[in-house]
Design an enzyme around this catalytic site. Structure first.
Site, PDB file in Angstrom:
ATOM      1  CG  LEU A 165      -2.064  -0.960   1.297  1.00 13.41           C
ATOM      2  CD1 LEU A 165      -2.645  -0.982   2.713  1.00 13.41           C
ATOM      3  CD2 LEU A 165      -3.141  -0.585   0.288  1.00 13.41           C
ATOM      4  CG  ASP A 166      -0.340   5.005  -1.781  1.00 17.52           C
ATOM      5  OD1 ASP A 166      -0.667   5.543  -0.701  1.00 17.52           O
ATOM      6  OD2 ASP A 166      -1.083   4.973  -2.778  1.00 17.52           O
ATOM      7  CE  LYS A 167       5.232   9.228   4.495  1.00 16.94           C
ATOM      8  NZ  LYS A 167       6.352  10.184   4.346  1.00 16.94           N
ATOM      9  CB  SER A 184      -3.181   3.774   0.808  1.00 16.52           C
ATOM     10  OG  SER A 184      -3.345   4.521  -0.389  1.00 16.52           O
TER      11      SER A 184
END
Length: 333
Positions: free
Chosen positions: A115-117, A119
């Site tokens: 998951l990106d930072k 999210s």
């Protein structure tokens, strides 16, 4: 170990360090070394940098990031983790707010699906590299469900366009190494449902870099938040941000069952398409694109009814119940 040796990426995966794909990236980055077995009558052989395609034989020693991998297969561990917003999906402790420091776990664990930072939500943490690799393959059509909030009111046209597939531009670091100008791809058709004036649920079967954000941006929307609430049969439910718990035996059995299925079993009547052609002539595709558009998948009705599709705005209840912190089932780190 078999006489002809074992492929290095498989050896690393079975040691629980990374999936095969991630292992290849570690090898390419020069972070993997091998020391070949020496005969009794000769001095110890030097440690050398490994290459993609190398094989490991009985008695060889493998190092990843300077750490010797155990020669015996490790006990397999499986956890669910609710990643808070701000945590970076990397095990590199030199990067601020990294995942390794966030979980501070005694065993080496990797993640199946980043998951990106910015999210938050559900992640699978495990040292089972083979299972992690099967879960992450876009060709397998495994479902991940998200609840997304945007900055402006949703329209029927937006929901329809998101569900039919959106042409997006990929310009992340991995893509740019192969395509200096980036590439255009069209996302697979997917299920999208409006949950509120500015909130919707979306089920993806692929995972381009920052895919949901790129899709929304292409349609003129800005994402305020993204929370992953489901990976295949596993649900976020009441797991609080920063908490992790063991995956229950019945959950794990179902996860492995689904992970073993081929992509064709999920595609239904839809057919895989091709990446969109760039209007600027920037290339026709990328091997990481999961081979273009695909079907919505034949998920069972029972699963749909307990997801955001049958419970607008709520994450559903965990099969494990709410449960208090006890033993190894749930921990706060």
């Amino acid at each position: 170990m078999e006489a002809e040796g074992r492929r290095l990426n498989k050896y690393i995966s079975e040691a629980g360090v990374a999936s095969r794909r991630e292992a290849d990236r570690l090898i390419e980055a020069g972070k993997v070394e091998i020391r070949r077995k020496s005969r009794k009558d000769e001095p110890e052989k030097p440690t050398v940098r490994a290459s993609v395609g190398d094989r490991v034989f009985h008695g060889d020693t493998v190092f990843v990031n300077g750490r010797e991998l155990p020669k015996k297969e490790q006990e397999k561990l499986y956890y669910l983790y609710n990643k808070p917003r701000g945590v970076v999906c990397t095990l590199n402790r030199e990067i601020e707010n990294n995942l390794a420091d966030a979980i501070d776990f005694g065993h080496y664990l990797t993640y199946a699906g980043r998951l990106d930072k910015d999210s938050s939500g559900l992640m699978i943490l495990t040292n089972d590299g083979e299972l992690s690799d099967r879960i992450m393959r876009a060709s397998q059509y495994h479902e991940k469900e998200y609840v997304v909030t945007v900055g402006t009111p949703l329209t029927a046209a937006f929901i329809q366009q998101m569900s039919e597939g959106v042409k997006i531009h990929l310009d992340d670091e991995t893509t740019l190494r192969r395509h200096p100008d980036g590439i255009y791809v069209t996302t697979r058709p997917c299920r999208v449902r409006k949950l509120g004036e500015r909130k919707f649920a979306i089920v993806l079967t692929q995972g381009f870099n920052r895919q949901i954000r790129r899709m929304c941006k292409a349609l003129g929307y800005t994402v305020s938040s993204i929370e992953r609430i489901r990976i295949m049969n596993l649900r976020l439910a009441d797991l609080k941000p920063g908490d992790m718990r063991s995956i229950l035996p019945e959950e794990l059995a179902e996860l492995k069952k689904r992970a073993s299925k081929t992509g064709s079993q999920y595609q239904g009547r839809e057919h895989a398409g091709k990446p969109a052609r760039s209007t600027a002539g920037r290339g026709a595709g990328d091997k990481t694109s999961g081979r273009g558009a695909a079907g919505r998948g034949n998920t069972d009705r029972k699963e749909r009814s307990s997801s955001a599709w049958g419970n607008a705005g709520r994450n559903g209840r965990s099969t494990a119940g709410r449960g208090k912190k006890s033993g190894n089932n749930r921990s706060r780190f």
